[in-house]
Scaffold this motif. Structure first.
Motif, PDB file in Angstrom:
ATOM      1  N   THR A   9      83.144  28.728  21.783  1.00 47.83           N
ATOM      2  CA  THR A   9      83.219  27.264  21.853  1.00 47.83           C
ATOM      3  C   THR A   9      83.153  26.732  23.286  1.00 47.83           C
ATOM      4  N   SER A  10      82.965  27.606  24.263  1.00 47.49           N
ATOM      5  CA  SER A  10      82.855  27.172  25.657  1.00 47.49           C
ATOM      6  C   SER A  10      81.591  26.341  25.839  1.00 47.49           C
ATOM      7  N   ARG A  11      81.682  25.340  26.708  1.00 52.99           N
ATOM      8  CA  ARG A  11      80.529  24.480  26.987  1.00 52.99           C
ATOM      9  C   ARG A  11      79.692  25.089  28.107  1.00 52.99           C
ATOM     10  N   PRO A  12      78.425  25.394  27.850  1.00 52.00           N
ATOM     11  CA  PRO A  12      77.581  26.038  28.852  1.00 52.00           C
ATOM     12  C   PRO A  12      77.487  25.278  30.181  1.00 52.00           C
ATOM     13  N   ASN A  13      77.433  23.931  30.135  1.00 56.45           N
ATOM     14  CA  ASN A  13      77.347  23.164  31.382  1.00 56.45           C
ATOM     15  C   ASN A  13      78.601  23.341  32.237  1.00 56.45           C
ATOM     16  N   ALA A  14      79.762  23.377  31.607  1.00 57.72           N
ATOM     17  CA  ALA A  14      81.014  23.566  32.341  1.00 57.72           C
ATOM     18  C   ALA A  14      81.081  24.971  32.942  1.00 57.72           C
ATOM     19  N   ASP A  30      82.623  37.662  37.933  1.00 55.41           N
ATOM     20  CA  ASP A  30      82.516  38.426  36.695  1.00 55.41           C
ATOM     21  C   ASP A  30      82.734  37.475  35.529  1.00 55.41           C
ATOM     22  N   ILE A  31      81.959  37.666  34.474  1.00 60.14           N
ATOM     23  CA  ILE A  31      82.089  36.851  33.273  1.00 60.14           C
ATOM     24  C   ILE A  31      82.269  37.798  32.093  1.00 60.14           C
ATOM     25  N   GLN A  32      83.297  37.545  31.269  1.00 56.04           N
ATOM     26  CA  GLN A  32      83.542  38.377  30.097  1.00 56.04           C
ATOM     27  C   GLN A  32      83.328  37.557  28.830  1.00 56.04           C
ATOM     28  N   ALA A  33      82.638  38.163  27.866  1.00 53.67           N
ATOM     29  CA  ALA A  33      82.366  37.504  26.591  1.00 53.67           C
ATOM     30  C   ALA A  33      82.528  38.510  25.463  1.00 53.67           C
ATOM     31  N   ILE A  34      83.254  38.100  24.416  1.00 53.83           N
ATOM     32  CA  ILE A  34      83.443  38.945  23.237  1.00 53.83           C
ATOM     33  C   ILE A  34      82.772  38.270  22.053  1.00 53.83           C
ATOM     34  N   ALA A  38      79.758  34.054  21.941  1.00 55.28           N
ATOM     35  CA  ALA A  38      80.238  33.942  23.324  1.00 55.28           C
ATOM     36  C   ALA A  38      79.190  34.455  24.307  1.00 55.28           C
ATOM     37  N   VAL A  39      78.504  35.525  23.948  1.00 51.06           N
ATOM     38  CA  VAL A  39      77.428  36.048  24.804  1.00 51.06           C
ATOM     39  C   VAL A  39      76.301  35.013  24.887  1.00 51.06           C
ATOM     40  N   ASN A  40      75.987  34.361  23.781  1.00 47.72           N
ATOM     41  CA  ASN A  40      74.961  33.315  23.766  1.00 47.72           C
ATOM     42  C   ASN A  40      75.334  32.181  24.727  1.00 47.72           C
ATOM     43  N   GLN A  41      76.583  31.724  24.687  1.00 45.30           N
ATOM     44  CA  GLN A  41      77.030  30.656  25.584  1.00 45.30           C
ATOM     45  C   GLN A  41      76.950  31.104  27.041  1.00 45.30           C
ATOM     46  N   THR A  42      77.252  32.369  27.295  1.00 43.50           N
ATOM     47  CA  THR A  42      77.195  32.911  28.648  1.00 43.50           C
ATOM     48  C   THR A  42      75.770  32.916  29.179  1.00 43.50           C
ATOM     49  N   VAL A  43      74.831  33.373  28.377  1.00 43.33           N
ATOM     50  CA  VAL A  43      73.435  33.438  28.809  1.00 43.33           C
ATOM     51  C   VAL A  43      72.899  32.038  29.067  1.00 43.33           C
ATOM     52  N   LYS A  44      73.243  31.069  28.215  1.00 41.84           N
ATOM     53  CA  LYS A  44      72.819  29.701  28.452  1.00 41.84           C
ATOM     54  C   LYS A  44      73.409  29.182  29.764  1.00 41.84           C
TER      55      LYS A  44
END
Length: 91
Positions: A9-14, A30-34, A38-44
């Motif tokens: 639910t993280s906002r990619p722009n933020a 470092d960025i962690q995603a589970i 979450a990985v999709n939001q990280t890549v965006k």
């Protein structure tokens, strides 16, 4: 080094703003995603952060790796992105 945790639910722009700020000030993050969302939001967020860094003459390089995390006394596999700042145009 700072570690950002990204959820589905993280906002990619933020996240992108935080990535860009940390790369400007510290040179790495470092960025962690589970989980896949979450990985999709990280890549965006990484794609957006590249745009934020252009005016500073910076680009980013992301090195993904699997890591084991202890979340609420349960072992979980996460994707860790080690992100480095580099001069724009370097290979």
């Amino acid at each position: 080094m700072e570690t950002l945790r990204v959820s589905a639910t993280s906002r990619p722009n933020a996240i992108a703003g935080a990535i860009a700020a940390l790369l400007r000030s510290q040179g790495s993050v470092d960025i962690q995603a589970i989980g896949p969302a979450a990985v999709n939001q990280t890549v965006k967020a990484l794609a957006i952060a590249r745009g934020y860094l252009v005016n500073d003459g910076l680009d980013l390089c992301a090195q993904p790796a699997f890591v084991k995390l202890d979340v609420q006394n349960e072992e979980r596999t996460a994707l860790n992105f080690h992100v480095l700042a580099r001069p724009l145009g370097s290979a």
